[in-house]
Motif scaffolding. Structure first.
Motif, PDB file in Angstrom:
ATOM      1  N   UNK A 258       0.833  -1.194  -0.001  1.00  0.00           N
ATOM      2  CA  UNK A 258       0.090  -0.040  -0.111  1.00  0.00           C
ATOM      3  C   UNK A 258       0.842   1.280   0.091  1.00  0.00           C
ATOM      4  N   UNK A 259       0.698   1.941  -0.994  1.00  0.00           N
ATOM      5  CA  UNK A 259       1.258   3.563  -1.047  1.00  0.00           C
ATOM      6  C   UNK A 259       0.407   4.473  -1.238  1.00  0.00           C
ATOM      7  N   UNK A 260       0.408   5.480  -0.400  1.00  0.00           N
ATOM      8  CA  UNK A 260      -0.267   6.767  -0.134  1.00  0.00           C
ATOM      9  C   UNK A 260      -0.374   7.293  -1.710  1.00  0.00           C
ATOM     10  N   UNK A 261      -1.323   7.605  -2.403  1.00  0.00           N
ATOM     11  CA  UNK A 261      -1.439   8.458  -3.443  1.00  0.00           C
ATOM     12  C   UNK A 261      -0.958   9.817  -3.346  1.00  0.00           C
ATOM     13  N   UNK A 262       0.069  10.250  -4.191  1.00  0.00           N
ATOM     14  CA  UNK A 262       0.568  11.795  -3.741  1.00  0.00           C
ATOM     15  C   UNK A 262       0.601  12.232  -5.154  1.00  0.00           C
ATOM     16  N   UNK A 263       0.073  13.343  -5.602  1.00  0.00           N
ATOM     17  CA  UNK A 263      -1.106  14.040  -4.686  1.00  0.00           C
ATOM     18  C   UNK A 263      -2.366  13.058  -4.561  1.00  0.00           C
TER      19      UNK A 263
END
Length: 306
Positions: free
Chosen positions: A95-100
């Motif tokens: 899981x990777x935080x969407x940025x932006x």
């Protein structure tokens, strides 16, 4: 629900297993009277005095060590962090935080904006890197940020912070007085967050937070004469003119002469119900905590003279 990823090449997806960064498990405070140890026992010398928490078989403090990430299907050890984020042991996905983050009106939010966050998900499987997409989560998933503790372990830490103890025994016959056979002995506990509840606490590490709530459901009073009284309440403190307790009492039928120190040992054991939730998981625990005091019981002697 996962939304299929857009513009993600198979080669790039396959490469995530080769990209790693060292991580360490978060360490927490040494547990005191963990939920797996069901009893803490203290002595109460006079009514109305809260018993103090006592550690029982507390594990020695220390860091749990480096986190190890293993794919359940294959048993293969993989990096806990890759180019696509942090490994989640519960589903073998990264899981990777969407940025932006997507705009607030993007359908990806499924109407949840601005709560939670959007994550890119890349899952292992027979063809590593071919499963995944985007998903919304209300809180970071397990393992995000290098978390190596489970929600249940954090629940244990939260329970430790509550410092739950046995009843703060209140009784109409304290150790320095003499009760009588046939006269009701009132039983109660001082009501506080640590002796009756409700009580709650939160334990957190980066990426994971768990809150636990505890409440006593009943108190079992072992009266020392072979009898026990189970009260689903905190009892009623004695008041001037009271004879029988409206909620919780016991009548001794025999004097305490011949018992150790000529007194009955009274042990009060409270049963705590604990519920917890966090990190997408929830659970419940049942704990007991005990306190004790002594009661001297005599017989009323009637002297008849003629």
């Amino acid at each position: 629900m996962l939304t299929p990823a857009r513009g993600m090449s198979t080669g790039l997806l396959a490469a995530f297993l080769l990209c790693a960064a060292a991580t360490s498990a978060e360490s927490g405070p040494a547990p005191v009277c963990p939920p797996t140890v069901p009893t803490c026992t203290v002595s109460v010398e006079r009514p109305g005095t809260p018993s103090a928490p006592v550690a029982v078989d507390a594990p020695a403090p220390g860091a749990p060590g480096d986190r190890v990430c293993v794919v359940d299907l294959t048993g293969e050890t993989v990096p806990c962090r890759s180019a696509f984020g942090w490994f989640n042991d519960s589903d073998d996905c990264y899981y990777g935080l969407l940025d932006p983050q997507p705009p607030g009106d993007d359908p990806l939010w499924q109407g949840n904006y601005p709560s939670g966050a959007m994550y890119q998900v890349s899952c292992t499987g027979p063809l590593p890197g071919t499963n995944g997409g985007w998903t919304w989560l209300p809180t970071p998933p397990p393992g995000f940020g290098g978390v190596s503790v489970t929600p249940a372990e954090l629940a244990s830490r939260a329970v430790d912070r509550m410092q739950l103890v046995g009843p703060a025994i209140g009784i109409t016959v304290p150790p320095d007085r003499l009760g009588l056979v046939g006269v009701p002995v009132w039983l109660w506990t001082e009501v506080s967050p640590t002796t009756w509840g409700p009580n709650s606490a939160t334990a957190s590490v980066p990426g994971l937070s768990v809150t636990a709530t505890a409440q006593v459901q009943e108190i079992r009073w072992d009266m020392g004469d072979g009898n026990a009284v189970v009260c689903p309440n905190a009892g009623t403190p004695w008041y001037e003119g009271g004879i029988e307790s409206p909620t919780c009492d016991h009548i001794y039928e025999q004097p305490s002469v011949g018992q150790p120190d000529d007194a009955y040992t009274v042990t009060a054991t409270s049963t705590w119900d604990v519920t917890w939730s966090g990190g997408g998981a929830s659970g419940s625990l049942t704990l007991t905590r005990s306190s004790s005091t002594t009661v001297r019981i005599g017989e009323l002697q009637v002297l008849v003279t003629g």
